[in-house]
Design an enzyme around this catalytic site. Structure first.
Site, PDB file in Angstrom:
ATOM      1  N   MET A  86       7.639  -3.257  -2.109  1.00  0.00           N
ATOM      2  CA  MET A  86       8.303  -4.517  -2.469  1.00  0.00           C
ATOM      3  C   MET A  86       9.197  -4.200  -3.658  1.00  0.00           C
ATOM      4  O   MET A  86       8.948  -4.627  -4.792  1.00  0.00           O
ATOM      5  CB  MET A  86       7.260  -5.587  -2.786  1.00  0.00           C
ATOM      6  CG  MET A  86       6.592  -6.117  -1.521  1.00  0.00           C
ATOM      7  SD  MET A  86       5.063  -6.990  -1.878  1.00  0.00           S
ATOM      8  CE  MET A  86       3.937  -5.600  -1.894  1.00  0.00           C
ATOM      9  N   ASP A  93       0.349  -1.762  -2.064  1.00  0.00           N
ATOM     10  CA  ASP A  93       1.408  -2.716  -2.422  1.00  0.00           C
ATOM     11  C   ASP A  93       2.125  -2.282  -3.685  1.00  0.00           C
ATOM     12  O   ASP A  93       1.590  -2.411  -4.787  1.00  0.00           O
ATOM     13  CB  ASP A  93       0.792  -4.101  -2.658  1.00  0.00           C
ATOM     14  CG  ASP A  93       0.352  -4.753  -1.361  1.00  0.00           C
ATOM     15  OD1 ASP A  93       1.200  -4.912  -0.475  1.00  0.00           O
ATOM     16  OD2 ASP A  93      -0.842  -5.096  -1.252  1.00  0.00           O
ATOM     17  N   HIS A 149       3.483  -0.285   1.249  1.00  0.00           N
ATOM     18  CA  HIS A 149       4.331  -1.481   1.380  1.00  0.00           C
ATOM     19  C   HIS A 149       5.198  -1.590   0.135  1.00  0.00           C
ATOM     20  O   HIS A 149       4.721  -2.016  -0.922  1.00  0.00           O
ATOM     21  CB  HIS A 149       3.412  -2.707   1.555  1.00  0.00           C
ATOM     22  CG  HIS A 149       4.139  -4.005   1.666  1.00  0.00           C
ATOM     23  ND1 HIS A 149       3.495  -5.225   1.566  1.00  0.00           N
ATOM     24  CD2 HIS A 149       5.451  -4.292   1.868  1.00  0.00           C
ATOM     25  CE1 HIS A 149       4.384  -6.193   1.710  1.00  0.00           C
ATOM     26  NE2 HIS A 149       5.576  -5.662   1.876  1.00  0.00           N
ATOM     27  N   MET A 165       5.102  -2.884  -6.265  1.00  0.00           N
ATOM     28  CA  MET A 165       5.976  -3.989  -6.721  1.00  0.00           C
ATOM     29  C   MET A 165       6.726  -3.564  -7.974  1.00  0.00           C
ATOM     30  O   MET A 165       6.141  -2.971  -8.879  1.00  0.00           O
ATOM     31  CB  MET A 165       5.121  -5.212  -7.047  1.00  0.00           C
ATOM     32  CG  MET A 165       4.240  -5.660  -5.907  1.00  0.00           C
ATOM     33  SD  MET A 165       3.257  -7.074  -6.397  1.00  0.00           S
ATOM     34  CE  MET A 165       2.264  -7.302  -4.920  1.00  0.00           C
ATOM     35  N   ASP A 190       0.417  -9.671   6.870  1.00  0.00           N
ATOM     36  CA  ASP A 190       0.013  -9.414   5.488  1.00  0.00           C
ATOM     37  C   ASP A 190       0.096 -10.689   4.663  1.00  0.00           C
ATOM     38  O   ASP A 190       1.162 -11.274   4.519  1.00  0.00           O
ATOM     39  CB  ASP A 190       0.953  -8.339   4.907  1.00  0.00           C
ATOM     40  CG  ASP A 190       0.620  -7.958   3.480  1.00  0.00           C
ATOM     41  OD1 ASP A 190      -0.446  -8.345   2.976  1.00  0.00           O
ATOM     42  OD2 ASP A 190       1.446  -7.248   2.870  1.00  0.00           O
ATOM     43  N   HIS A 223      -3.798  -0.186   2.557  1.00  0.00           N
ATOM     44  CA  HIS A 223      -2.493  -0.825   2.328  1.00  0.00           C
ATOM     45  C   HIS A 223      -2.173  -0.763   0.841  1.00  0.00           C
ATOM     46  O   HIS A 223      -2.951  -1.232   0.007  1.00  0.00           O
ATOM     47  CB  HIS A 223      -2.576  -2.266   2.832  1.00  0.00           C
ATOM     48  CG  HIS A 223      -1.295  -3.023   2.770  1.00  0.00           C
ATOM     49  ND1 HIS A 223      -0.310  -2.911   3.730  1.00  0.00           N
ATOM     50  CD2 HIS A 223      -0.819  -3.907   1.866  1.00  0.00           C
ATOM     51  CE1 HIS A 223       0.709  -3.701   3.421  1.00  0.00           C
ATOM     52  NE2 HIS A 223       0.422  -4.315   2.293  1.00  0.00           N
ATOM     53  N   MET A 262       5.304 -11.006   6.902  1.00  0.00           N
ATOM     54  CA  MET A 262       4.626 -11.558   5.719  1.00  0.00           C
ATOM     55  C   MET A 262       4.108 -12.955   6.051  1.00  0.00           C
ATOM     56  O   MET A 262       4.852 -13.819   6.515  1.00  0.00           O
ATOM     57  CB  MET A 262       5.588 -11.643   4.529  1.00  0.00           C
ATOM     58  CG  MET A 262       5.992 -10.322   3.911  1.00  0.00           C
ATOM     59  SD  MET A 262       4.641  -9.232   3.418  1.00  0.00           S
ATOM     60  CE  MET A 262       3.721 -10.246   2.250  1.00  0.00           C
ATOM     61  N   SER A 310      -6.100  -4.075   1.344  1.00  0.00           N
ATOM     62  CA  SER A 310      -5.075  -3.885   0.309  1.00  0.00           C
ATOM     63  C   SER A 310      -5.721  -3.483  -1.009  1.00  0.00           C
ATOM     64  O   SER A 310      -6.590  -4.182  -1.535  1.00  0.00           O
ATOM     65  CB  SER A 310      -4.286  -5.174   0.118  1.00  0.00           C
ATOM     66  OG  SER A 310      -3.509  -5.062  -1.053  1.00  0.00           O
TER      67      SER A 310
HETATM   68  C1  DX5 Z   1       1.364  -9.618  -1.209  1.00  0.00           C
HETATM   69  C2  DX5 Z   1       0.909  -8.273  -0.711  1.00  0.00           C
HETATM   70  C3  DX5 Z   1      -0.339  -8.315   0.054  1.00  0.00           C
HETATM   71  C4  DX5 Z   1      -1.556  -8.756  -0.717  1.00  0.00           C
HETATM   72  C5  DX5 Z   1      -2.533  -9.307   0.262  1.00  0.00           C
HETATM   73  O1  DX5 Z   1       2.585  -9.449  -1.836  1.00  0.00           O
HETATM   74  O2  DX5 Z   1       1.910  -7.716   0.116  1.00  0.00           O
HETATM   75  O3  DX5 Z   1      -0.586  -7.062   0.699  1.00  0.00           O
HETATM   76  O4  DX5 Z   1      -2.178  -7.717  -1.436  1.00  0.00           O
HETATM   77  O5  DX5 Z   1      -3.589  -9.883  -0.428  1.00  0.00           O
HETATM   78  P1  DX5 Z   1      -4.418 -11.089   0.207  1.00  0.00           P
HETATM   79  O6  DX5 Z   1      -5.041 -10.581   1.462  1.00  0.00           O
HETATM   80  O7  DX5 Z   1      -5.394 -11.429  -0.861  1.00  0.00           O
HETATM   81  O8  DX5 Z   1      -3.436 -12.188   0.494  1.00  0.00           O
HETATM   82 ZN    ZN Z   2       1.358  -5.917   1.292  1.00  0.00          ZN
END
Ligand code: DX5
Ligand code: ZN
Length: 221
Positions: A70, A37, A68, A39, A177, A35, A139, A10
């Site tokens: 969110m 993320d 991903h 947000m 994840d 990956h 998740m 990620s």
């Molecule tokens: C959380 C994200 C994850 C996060 C994972 O909201 O979706 O992808 O970056 O990070 P670690 O592996 O540190 O939990």
């Molecule tokens: Zn993620």
């Protein structure tokens, strides 16, 4: 269980001052996906990065871009995340009124489609959507932040998805994840996951190449 295990570090855990070099290193360590993320500060209580960052990274690496989302009402932004260079887009079941339409929208835009559920959402809500999915993301932390503790009690969701895949004759991947690392990578794979997201345990480490190798070898052990 799918034999081919894919590591998806990620970006959230990367050192943004050195990200180009880090991406080359994780690839050398065996990572196939990156990956990403995204947000929005509404769906989750945090803001990360969006389309321009992904577009810029697309020029720096040929890793498969596992985006991903969110974000609330992801249907508003699918076209932009596809044109930025995403190879697969995951959105949240909880974030939209018509998840089947969003899965179709993503596939129609020419990339792979995936859906995710938060820890408190039962995986059963996804059952009718599975024929539209190239991947399902379970998740294993509450979405919003890296560095949280892995929730082993999410493994029954992974097991159910693997069982349903057989029963329904489908072929979607299963991704986990949140909090994934050397300590639990094998458990994830034994439960039925074949795509492992790893933030802190790979891009958060001093040697990201070795860290990628370590998580992959723990997953395959
Ligand atoms: C959380 C994200 C994850 C996060 C994972 O909201 O979706 O992808 O970056 O990070 P670690 O592996 O540190 O939990
Ligand atoms: Zn993620």
């Amino acid at each position: 269980m799918k034999d081919h295990i894919i590591l998806a570090p990620s970006l959230l855990a990367a050192n943004f001052a050195e990200v180009g070099a880090q991406l080359a290193e994780i690839k050398a360590g065996g990572a196939e996906y990156l990956h990403l993320d995204v947000m929005d500060g509404f769906f989750v209580p945090n803001i990360s990065f969006g389309v321009p960052v992904i577009k810029s990274l697309r020029k720096a690496t040929d890793l498969f871009f596992d985006t991903h989302l969110m974000i609330e009402r992801p249907e508003r932004y699918i076209a932009q995340f596809v044109s930025a260079g995403s190879d697969l887009i995951t959105f949240h079941y909880e974030a939209t009124e018509d998840p089947a339409a969003v899965l179709r929208q993503i596939r129609d835009a020419g990339v792979k489609a995936a859906i995710s559920v938060k820890p408190n959402t039962p995986v059963e809500v996804l059952r009718d959507l599975l024929p539209l999915c190239d991947m399902v993301l379970v998740m294993t932390v509450e979405p919003g932040f890296g560095g949280q503790k892995f929730m082993a009690d999410m493994m029954p969701k992974v097991e159910k998805l693997a069982r349903w895949r057989e029963e329904l004759g489908l072929s979607y991947d299963i991704e986990v994840d949140g909090g994934v690392g050397v300590e639990n990578a094998r458990l994830c794979v034994e439960s039925g996951a074949n795509v492992l997201v790893a933030g802190s345990s790979v891009l958060g480490k001093p040697s990201v190449r070795e860290a990628a190798q370590a998580v992959l070898s723990a997953a395959k052990q």
